[in-house]
Design an enzyme around this catalytic site. Structure first.
Site, PDB file in Angstrom:
ATOM      1  N   ALA A 106      -6.996 -20.012  14.162  1.00  0.00           N
ATOM      2  CA  ALA A 106      -6.283 -20.947  13.312  1.00  0.00           C
ATOM      3  C   ALA A 106      -6.300 -20.425  12.089  1.00  0.00           C
ATOM      4  O   ALA A 106      -6.851 -19.223  11.507  1.00  0.00           O
ATOM      5  CB  ALA A 106      -6.872 -22.145  13.590  1.00  0.00           C
ATOM      6  N   LYS A 107      -5.178 -21.078  11.280  1.00  0.00           N
ATOM      7  CA  LYS A 107      -5.356 -20.970  10.043  1.00  0.00           C
ATOM      8  C   LYS A 107      -4.369 -22.159   9.178  1.00  0.00           C
ATOM      9  O   LYS A 107      -3.732 -22.513   9.768  1.00  0.00           O
ATOM     10  CB  LYS A 107      -4.476 -19.450   9.499  1.00  0.00           C
ATOM     11  CG  LYS A 107      -4.813 -18.925   8.126  1.00  0.00           C
ATOM     12  CD  LYS A 107      -5.842 -17.971   7.973  1.00  0.00           C
ATOM     13  CE  LYS A 107      -6.221 -17.497   6.799  1.00  0.00           C
ATOM     14  NZ  LYS A 107      -7.536 -16.677   6.734  1.00  0.00           N
TER      15      LYS A 107
END
Ligand code: NAD
Length: 419
Positions: A106-107
């Site tokens: 994720a980011k």
């Protein structure tokens, strides 16, 4: 900007596709991995110190969570956009899978220059951003961490906001927190320590003895470069050159590292540090050293300068410091390249330890953390070397192949819902 438009997304897709074809990955799995699972775009309005309201764009992208909750940093930078965030989320999926963490990729980020905001404004920004994305994050769903423009204080505000929303303290929602609110020992230096471990694994693989005759040049004397330099120096290796954005310094007898750290602490940049020869960053990259550690930014060794590189081992401390062409050219010349998703994975590994410690409310000592980190990176390093030989490819593609192999297995076992 659409999802597929940024150079970073195109690059991540290309790396994914090339590795997939090399290992004959099931095309149905490849197709799913080309897209993020979920992407949230939010507006983040805050009241500035002068009383006016300003709105920023924020993002959180979850690329793949087959193996576990999403994991990835939060970036505050003017260039943040949906496509770049999605690309970085995809790379986190591969990094976590490669080192065998039970986590997905994720980011997140906000399109903002944090240098233009006061501490109070940054706190408001972080708290509002957390509120806007709180429905898709959590210790069992997606666990943010610091990245460019954010730090331990940002994580403390984030954790506090999330905990206020839920009504009780939830340290496991983020990693990279200050120790006083559930951070882990060893997190700050973990990425650099991992780089130093990987350099040792590579030297051993090449039959190179690490000692006072071993020379190292480090491009980028920051959060990754400094601890890597300190660990290698501690084992007797000679750090002959270091650099930052202001330039580079060289001493064939070895840089006085403590002096350099103190100098950067007080003056911010290496420039003008007395007692060492000033060289350019380009000259540093071309030094006749055993080990080169590019630990600053992406794209520093390219088709234009890769022929000048003389190092036997290149450890990609930064993300993407060698271009595709440079990797192929140098690998063909016999240079041992430790790819970024392996070389700089120490940070996410100790983030994982912080998450585990937070969930258990039981904290480990530094020896245990470093020992576990060493074990995880060594296993991943050996797996990448094995894949390199098996597929007769370079270390970068081999790292993707190992990651994809693990993802494929998990995705196949879980199947597609609805089938
Ligand atoms: P940092 O800001 O602490 O340090 C970066 C260093 O590079 C500084 O010394 C800076 O002056 C120098 N630099 C910047 N631009 C330069 C240029 N054009 N030429 C030469 N030097 C330049 O950043 P960091 O956290 O050490 O991150 C470095 C790299 O490692 C980035 O690519 C980052 O994405 C990657 N990375 C960092 C971590 C981490 O835990 N910090 C984890 C994984 C990957």
């Amino acid at each position: 900007m659409s999802l597929f438009e940024s150079p970073l997304y195109k690059d991540a897709l290309e790396q994914l596709e090339v590795a997939s074809y090399t290992m004959s990955l099931d095309p149905n799995v490849l197709d799913r991995l080309k897209y993020p699972k979920r992407a949230l775009q939010v507006s983040v309005p805050i009241r500035l110190d002068d009383g006016t309201v300003k709105t920023f764009m924020g993002f959180r992208v979850q690329h793949n969570m087959t193996i576990g909750p999403g994991k990835g940093g939060i970036r505050y930078h003017p260039n943040v956009d949906l496509s770049e965030t999605a690309a970085l989320a995809m790379l986190m999926t591969f990094k976590c899978a490669l080192v065998g963490l039970p986590l997905g990729g994720a980011k997140g980020g906000i399109m903002v220059d944090p240098n233009n905001l006061s501490r109070q404004e940054l706190q408001s920004l972080t708290r509002r951003y957390c509120t806007e994305i709180n429905m898709i994050i959590g210790p069992s769903t997606d666990i943010p961490a610091p990245d460019i423009g954010t730090d331990a204080q940002t994580m403390a505000w984030f954790m506090d906001t999330y905990s206020q929303l839920k009504g009780y303290t939830i340290p496991g929602v983020v990693t990279g927190k200050p120790i006083a609110v559930g951070g882990s020992l060893g997190r700050a230096e973990a990425t650099g320590k991992g780089v130093a471990f990987c350099v040792n694994f590579a030297a051993q693989k090449m039959g190179l003895t690490m000692g006072s005759n071993t020379t190292v040049a480090i491009h980028g004397f920051g959060k990754v470069g400094i601890p890597a330099a300190q660990d290698l120096h501690a084992e007797g290796v000679k750090i002959v050159a270091i650099s930052d954005v202001s330039g580079a310094i060289y001493d064939k007898n070895g840089i006085d590292l403590q002096k350099a750290v103190d100098w950067v602490d007080s003056r911010r940049f290496l420039k003008d540090m007395p007692g060492a020869t000033v060289i350019s960053n380009e000259e540093l990259l071309a030094l006749d050293v055993d080990v080169l550690i590019p630990a600053a930014i992406d794209g520093v060794v390219t088709k234009d300068n890769c022929d000048n590189v003389k190092a036997k081992i290149i450890a990609e401390g930064a993300n993407g410091p060698l271009t595709k062409h440079a990797i192929e050219h140098l690998s063909n010349k016999g240079v041992f390249i430790i790819p970024d998703i392996l070389c700089n994975a120490g940070g996410v590994v100790v983030s994982y330890f912080e998450w585990v410690q937070g969930l258990q409310n039981f904290f480990w000592d530094l020896d245990r953390i470093n020992e576990e980190l060493h074990g995880i990176l060594k296993r991943a390093f050996d797996e990448v070397c094995e894949a390199k030989d098996k597929y007769d490819t370079d270390m970068k593609k081999a790292a993707f192949i190992v990651a994809l192999g693990k993802l494929f297995m998990a995705m196949r076992l879980r199947g597609l819902f609805p089938s």
